[in-house]
Design an enzyme around this catalytic site. Structure first.
Site, PDB file in Angstrom:
ATOM      1  N   GLU A 176       0.334  -9.848  -1.394  1.00 37.69           N
ATOM      2  CA  GLU A 176      -1.060 -10.298  -1.462  1.00 37.69           C
ATOM      3  C   GLU A 176      -1.572 -10.321  -2.901  1.00 37.69           C
ATOM      4  O   GLU A 176      -2.372 -11.198  -3.257  1.00 37.69           O
ATOM      5  CB  GLU A 176      -1.930  -9.392  -0.588  1.00 37.69           C
ATOM      6  CG  GLU A 176      -1.694  -9.642   0.901  1.00 37.69           C
ATOM      7  CD  GLU A 176      -2.425  -8.656   1.786  1.00 37.69           C
ATOM      8  OE1 GLU A 176      -3.188  -9.108   2.661  1.00 37.69           O
ATOM      9  OE2 GLU A 176      -2.229  -7.437   1.613  1.00 37.69           O
ATOM     10  N   GLY A 199       0.768  -5.642   0.710  1.00 34.63           N
ATOM     11  CA  GLY A 199      -0.212  -5.756  -0.368  1.00 34.63           C
ATOM     12  C   GLY A 199       0.389  -6.231  -1.671  1.00 34.63           C
ATOM     13  O   GLY A 199      -0.310  -6.830  -2.500  1.00 34.63           O
ATOM     14  N   GLU A 216       2.584  -6.203   7.884  1.00 35.09           N
ATOM     15  CA  GLU A 216       1.603  -5.203   8.301  1.00 35.09           C
ATOM     16  C   GLU A 216       1.544  -4.969   9.807  1.00 35.09           C
ATOM     17  O   GLU A 216       1.347  -3.835  10.252  1.00 35.09           O
ATOM     18  CB  GLU A 216       0.209  -5.605   7.794  1.00 35.09           C
ATOM     19  CG  GLU A 216      -0.020  -5.345   6.316  1.00 35.09           C
ATOM     20  CD  GLU A 216       0.432  -6.474   5.411  1.00 35.09           C
ATOM     21  OE1 GLU A 216       0.094  -6.449   4.220  1.00 35.09           O
ATOM     22  OE2 GLU A 216       1.125  -7.396   5.909  1.00 35.09           O
ATOM     23  N   ALA A 225       0.828  -1.207   0.000  1.00 30.00           N
ATOM     24  CA  ALA A 225       0.000   0.000   0.000  1.00 30.00           C
ATOM     25  C   ALA A 225       0.862   1.255   0.000  1.00 30.00           C
ATOM     26  O   ALA A 225       1.987   1.264   0.514  1.00 30.00           O
ATOM     27  CB  ALA A 225      -0.921  -0.007   1.216  1.00 30.00           C
TER      28      ALA A 225
END
Length: 267
Positions: free
Chosen positions: A121, A118, A141, A73
């Site tokens: 992910e 992310g 995270e 992110a």
């Protein structure tokens, strides 16, 4: 090869005759492909378009950055959000990760350099992950006060088991390529600089198969996850019935018996 842009940060390339192999390239090099709100919308839009395109048989997720797949992110953007803005942005972010996860054809991630948070992910949302020896993956995270929110807490244990996933998420540690392959965090390990080439080669092999069969096989694989064996076999049977009377099945059997390459009708 043809190219199409989705916003500023996503590039889609079509490879081969018929464009059956689609490459979705993350293209925000100045930020190491950190996923901003704008980029998340573009990823979601590209995934939706590719999923609806019946010519596409396989999608390869790549990066144009030399040293990173995606660092996750955009925390600089997140730092500027009010609480209300963060809530609204959550739907946008989820759209990107869900978009990759719900592409109805096989997906292959080509990972080099950093694939963190992310970014990892996005790779986990793919069916197969090809990584080169520069790859460094992880879900860090909790080290910044949040949790993996792009599917990591659900996708990682499905790959490596609950205890291993817990260790990796709770420690927030980064895992280099060799160990990542040993743990099953990535599926194929290749020499430095060859991740995209090898992923596209795999995609080319996949793309030569029946488009009806590929979509049905993926649906069975995904829907059967987490079910008991009896329920899973019912999912498989439903998928089999969907392809058994298709034009692709008739063409595949005919081509096999006539010792020729099939020409798939895709229906």
């Amino acid at each position: 090869m043809s190219e199409e842009r989705f916003g500023e940060f996503v590039l889609v390339r079509r490879h081969g005759d018929g464009g059956h192999v689609a490459e979705l390239a993350l293209d925000r090099p100045k930020a190491m492909n950190a996923v901003s709100s704008e980029m998340a919308r573009s990823i979601a839009g590209a995934c939706a378009a590719l999923g609806e395109d019946r010519d596409v048989r396989v999608v390869v997720l790549t990066s144009t950055h030399e040293r990173a797949f995606c660092v996750g992110a955009d925390l600089k953007e997140r730092n500027s959000f009010s609480d209300a803005e963060l809530v609204r942005q959550r739907l946008v972010a989820r759209g990107a990760y869900t978009g990759v996860l719900e592409i109805p054809v096989p997906t292959v991630a080509a990972v080099h350099g950093f694939a963190l948070g992310g970014g990892f992910e996005l790779a986990l949302a793919c069916d197969v992950i090809v990584a080169d020896r520069t790859a460094v993956v992880g879900l860090p995270e909790v080290s910044v006060g949040v949790i993996p929110g792009g599917g990591g807490t659900q996708l990682l244990p499905r790959r490596v088991g609950a205890a291993r996933a817990a260790e990796l998420i709770f420690t927030a540690r980064r895992v280099e390529a060799g160990e990542a392959r040993e743990l099953g965090l990535v599926d194929v390990l290749v020499e430095e600089g060859r991740d995209r080439e090898e992923a596209l080669a795999m995609a080319s092999r996949i793309g030569g198969n029946s488009p009806v069969g590929l979509r049905a096989a993926k649906r069975a694989l995904r829907l059967g996850q987490g079910l008991d064996l009896r329920a899973g076999l019912e999912v498989e049977d439903s998928a089999w019935r969907a392809v058994a009377f298709s034009g692709d099945r008739a063409e595949g059997v005919a081509a096999f018996n006539e010792k020729r390459k099939p020409v798939w009708p895709g229906e």
